[in-house]
Scaffold this active site. Sequence first.
Site, PDB file in Angstrom:
ATOM      1  N   LYS A   1       0.830  -1.218   0.000  1.00  0.00           N
ATOM      2  CA  LYS A   1       0.000   0.000   0.000  1.00  0.00           C
ATOM      3  C   LYS A   1       0.867   1.272   0.000  1.00  0.00           C
ATOM      4  CE  LYS A   1      -3.910  -2.317   2.209  1.00  0.00           C
ATOM      5  NZ  LYS A   1      -4.993  -2.212   3.226  1.00  0.00           N
TER       6      LYS A   1
ATOM      7  N   TYR B   1     -12.345  -2.312  -3.910  1.00  0.00           N
ATOM      8  CA  TYR B   1     -12.887  -2.449  -2.549  1.00  0.00           C
ATOM      9  C   TYR B   1     -14.421  -2.355  -2.521  1.00  0.00           C
ATOM     10  CZ  TYR B   1      -8.329  -2.313  -0.193  1.00  0.00           C
ATOM     11  OH  TYR B   1      -7.071  -2.616   0.280  1.00  0.00           O
TER      12      TYR B   1
ATOM     13  N   ASN C   1      -2.092   0.079   6.633  1.00  0.00           N
ATOM     14  CA  ASN C   1      -1.585  -1.169   7.222  1.00  0.00           C
ATOM     15  C   ASN C   1      -0.662  -1.935   6.267  1.00  0.00           C
ATOM     16  OD1 ASN C   1      -3.542  -2.106   5.505  1.00  0.00           O
ATOM     17  ND2 ASN C   1      -4.614  -3.355   7.012  1.00  0.00           N
TER      18      ASN C   1
ATOM     19  N   HIS D   1      -2.191  -5.639   1.608  1.00  0.00           N
ATOM     20  CA  HIS D   1      -3.492  -6.298   1.447  1.00  0.00           C
ATOM     21  C   HIS D   1      -3.239  -7.706   0.945  1.00  0.00           C
ATOM     22  CE1 HIS D   1      -7.540  -7.285   0.049  1.00  0.00           C
ATOM     23  NE2 HIS D   1      -6.944  -7.787  -1.018  1.00  0.00           N
TER      24      HIS D   1
ATOM     25  N   GLU E   1      -9.565 -11.023  -7.597  1.00  0.00           N
ATOM     26  CA  GLU E   1      -8.640  -9.896  -7.373  1.00  0.00           C
ATOM     27  C   GLU E   1      -7.424  -9.959  -8.303  1.00  0.00           C
ATOM     28  OE1 GLU E   1      -9.786  -9.146  -2.660  1.00  0.00           O
ATOM     29  OE2 GLU E   1      -7.724  -9.642  -3.187  1.00  0.00           O
TER      30      GLU E   1
HETATM   31  P1  CMP Z   1      -7.461  -4.684   3.576  1.00  0.00           P
HETATM   32  O1  CMP Z   1      -7.012  -6.068   3.870  1.00  0.00           O
HETATM   33  O2  CMP Z   1      -6.847  -4.030   2.381  1.00  0.00           O
HETATM   34  O3  CMP Z   1      -9.063  -4.688   3.383  1.00  0.00           O
HETATM   35  C1  CMP Z   1      -9.859  -3.549   3.619  1.00  0.00           C
HETATM   36  C2  CMP Z   1      -9.094  -2.449   4.253  1.00  0.00           C
HETATM   37  O4  CMP Z   1      -9.866  -1.446   4.869  1.00  0.00           O
HETATM   38  C3  CMP Z   1      -8.239  -2.989   5.364  1.00  0.00           C
HETATM   39  O5  CMP Z   1      -7.189  -3.780   4.846  1.00  0.00           O
HETATM   40  C4  CMP Z   1      -7.816  -1.718   6.078  1.00  0.00           C
HETATM   41  O6  CMP Z   1      -6.678  -1.125   5.490  1.00  0.00           O
HETATM   42  C5  CMP Z   1      -8.989  -0.774   5.796  1.00  0.00           C
HETATM   43  N1  CMP Z   1      -9.714  -0.401   7.015  1.00  0.00           N
HETATM   44  C6  CMP Z   1      -9.811   0.855   7.486  1.00  0.00           C
HETATM   45  N2  CMP Z   1     -10.539   0.872   8.600  1.00  0.00           N
HETATM   46  C7  CMP Z   1     -10.914  -0.400   8.848  1.00  0.00           C
HETATM   47  C8  CMP Z   1     -11.691  -1.007   9.878  1.00  0.00           C
HETATM   48  N3  CMP Z   1     -12.225  -0.308  10.884  1.00  0.00           N
HETATM   49  N4  CMP Z   1     -11.871  -2.349   9.808  1.00  0.00           N
HETATM   50  C9  CMP Z   1     -11.341  -3.077   8.784  1.00  0.00           C
HETATM   51  N5  CMP Z   1     -10.603  -2.545   7.788  1.00  0.00           N
HETATM   52  C10 CMP Z   1     -10.381  -1.210   7.827  1.00  0.00           C
END
Ligand code: CMP
Length: 140
Positions: A11, A51, A114, A117, A128
């Site tokens: 990311k 998403y 984070n 993904h 995906e």
């Molecule tokens: P990812 O695995 O990319 O899938 C969805 C993304 O939404 C997740 O990682 C996080 O980066 C983002 N996200 C932001 N806020 C939240 C939340 N409260 N709960 C889950 N995902 C979140």
Amino acid sequence: MAIERTLSILKPDATRRNLTGAINQRLEAAGLAIVAQRRLRLTRSMAEGFYAVHRERPFFGSLCEFMTSGPVVVQVLEGEGAVAHYREVMGATNPAEAADGTIRKDFAESIEANSTHGSDSVENAAIEIAYFFSEVDIVG
Ligand code: CMP
């Protein structure tokens, strides 16, 4: 266990801090082969499409804003049980809950930023992967 493929995204928080190589080293050390890889800047509509499953969630707008804030690296990872294995290597979505030694524990900035993904199922991995790659791009 079967050989699987999963879709990985490094990311914008990771590319901004030049962590592509450090994260790739973790992947390869864990037995996940990088069989396709491309760096790009997502457009808003690409992020929203990727998403789409989260579009009713309160964090959807902010997530799409973040995902378009800088380059990402999209990858196909291949290995034994790659979908679940990569999720273990990444750690919990929220870095505050991620286990020691995981990518998110060591690199993630927040639940949104984070760092990585990974697909959550073999079925979603196929969808995906097809979002970013065609079969000729993937060389095992
Ligand atoms: P990812 O695995 O990319 O899938 C969805 C993304 O939404 C997740 O990682 C996080 O980066 C983002 N996200 C932001 N806020 C939240 C939340 N409260 N709960 C889950 N995902 C979140």
